[in-house]
Design a protein around this motif. Sequence first.
Motif, PDB file in Angstrom:
ATOM      1  N   ASP A  49      65.674  30.190  27.378  1.00 49.19           N
ATOM      2  CA  ASP A  49      64.522  29.371  27.017  1.00 49.19           C
ATOM      3  C   ASP A  49      65.010  28.249  26.095  1.00 49.19           C
ATOM      4  OD1 ASP A  49      64.734  30.465  24.438  1.00 49.19           O
ATOM      5  OD2 ASP A  49      63.008  31.776  24.683  1.00 49.19           O
ATOM      6  N   VAL A  50      64.106  27.347  25.746  1.00 53.23           N
ATOM      7  CA  VAL A  50      64.490  26.179  24.952  1.00 53.23           C
ATOM      8  C   VAL A  50      65.084  26.610  23.611  1.00 53.23           C
ATOM      9  CG1 VAL A  50      63.638  24.080  23.829  1.00 53.23           C
ATOM     10  CG2 VAL A  50      62.833  24.678  26.119  1.00 53.23           C
ATOM     11  N   ASP A  51      64.503  27.622  22.974  1.00 55.54           N
ATOM     12  CA  ASP A  51      65.035  28.084  21.690  1.00 55.54           C
ATOM     13  C   ASP A  51      66.470  28.578  21.824  1.00 55.54           C
ATOM     14  OD1 ASP A  51      62.666  27.471  20.405  1.00 55.54           O
ATOM     15  OD2 ASP A  51      61.915  29.538  20.419  1.00 55.54           O
ATOM     16  N   ALA A  52      66.774  29.280  22.909  1.00 57.19           N
ATOM     17  CA  ALA A  52      68.147  29.770  23.126  1.00 57.19           C
ATOM     18  C   ALA A  52      69.111  28.613  23.369  1.00 57.19           C
ATOM     19  CB  ALA A  52      68.176  30.762  24.290  1.00 57.19           C
ATOM     20  N   ILE A  53      68.664  27.604  24.097  1.00 53.09           N
ATOM     21  CA  ILE A  53      69.494  26.415  24.339  1.00 53.09           C
ATOM     22  C   ILE A  53      69.784  25.719  23.009  1.00 53.09           C
ATOM     23  CG2 ILE A  53      69.522  24.114  25.388  1.00 53.09           C
ATOM     24  CD1 ILE A  53      67.904  25.391  27.749  1.00 53.09           C
ATOM     25  N   VAL A  54      68.747  25.537  22.203  1.00 57.06           N
ATOM     26  CA  VAL A  54      68.914  24.898  20.897  1.00 57.06           C
ATOM     27  C   VAL A  54      69.867  25.715  20.027  1.00 57.06           C
ATOM     28  CG1 VAL A  54      67.715  24.342  18.733  1.00 57.06           C
ATOM     29  CG2 VAL A  54      66.736  23.629  20.934  1.00 57.06           C
TER      30      VAL A  54
ATOM     31  N   GLU B  66      72.257  27.802  20.903  1.00 56.08           N
ATOM     32  CA  GLU B  66      73.633  27.713  21.402  1.00 56.08           C
ATOM     33  C   GLU B  66      74.266  26.373  21.027  1.00 56.08           C
ATOM     34  OE1 GLU B  66      76.052  28.419  25.564  1.00 56.08           O
ATOM     35  OE2 GLU B  66      74.141  29.436  25.239  1.00 56.08           O
ATOM     36  N   LEU B  67      73.515  25.296  21.200  1.00 51.93           N
ATOM     37  CA  LEU B  67      74.041  23.972  20.859  1.00 51.93           C
ATOM     38  C   LEU B  67      74.227  23.810  19.349  1.00 51.93           C
ATOM     39  CD1 LEU B  67      71.992  21.909  23.421  1.00 51.93           C
ATOM     40  CD2 LEU B  67      74.476  22.236  23.430  1.00 51.93           C
ATOM     41  N   ALA B  68      73.323  24.376  18.563  1.00 50.39           N
ATOM     42  CA  ALA B  68      73.445  24.292  17.103  1.00 50.39           C
ATOM     43  C   ALA B  68      74.697  25.014  16.629  1.00 50.39           C
ATOM     44  CB  ALA B  68      72.201  24.876  16.442  1.00 50.39           C
ATOM     45  N   ALA B  69      75.036  26.123  17.294  1.00 48.81           N
ATOM     46  CA  ALA B  69      76.255  26.853  16.932  1.00 48.81           C
ATOM     47  C   ALA B  69      77.502  26.048  17.291  1.00 48.81           C
ATOM     48  CB  ALA B  69      76.272  28.215  17.627  1.00 48.81           C
ATOM     49  N   LEU B  70      77.443  25.322  18.406  1.00 53.00           N
ATOM     50  CA  LEU B  70      78.582  24.516  18.842  1.00 53.00           C
ATOM     51  C   LEU B  70      78.726  23.222  18.042  1.00 53.00           C
ATOM     52  CD1 LEU B  70      78.190  24.840  22.716  1.00 53.00           C
ATOM     53  CD2 LEU B  70      79.992  25.846  21.306  1.00 53.00           C
ATOM     54  N   HIS B  71      77.608  22.703  17.547  1.00 57.29           N
ATOM     55  CA  HIS B  71      77.592  21.404  16.861  1.00 57.29           C
ATOM     56  C   HIS B  71      76.864  21.528  15.527  1.00 57.29           C
ATOM     57  CE1 HIS B  71      78.927  19.703  20.676  1.00 57.29           C
ATOM     58  NE2 HIS B  71      77.945  20.359  21.255  1.00 57.29           N
TER      59      HIS B  71
END
Length: 88
Positions: A53-58, A60-65
Motif C-alpha cells: 500500500d502507499v504507506d509501505a511504499i513511503v 521503504e523509500l524513506a528507509a532508502l533515502h
Amino acid sequence: MSGGGPWRPALRRSVMLRHDPVRDADLLLLPERVVVLHGSAGSVVRLCDGERDVDAIVAELAALHPGAPVAEEVPAFLGRLRAEGWLT
C-alpha cells in the motif's frame, strides 16, 4: 480504490515500465505515447506492485533515502499517476 482498504497501487495492464539504456531513463510505455520519468520516479513506480500500500511504499523509500521528503511527495506523485489513469 475498491474494497474500502488501503490503496495498493499497480500499473494498469496497458502501461509498462521500461528502462531505456540509451537515454539512461525509466519510461512508462502507454498505448499511444511514452512518458519519460525523471529522477527517482522510476524507483517509486517499481514499488507499485499491487501488494504494497502507499504507506509501505513511503516507508521503504524513506528507509532508502533518509531525510528526503518522501512522506509528502510520494503520495502526491502516485495520486497524479492515478489521475492520469496509469495506476489502478
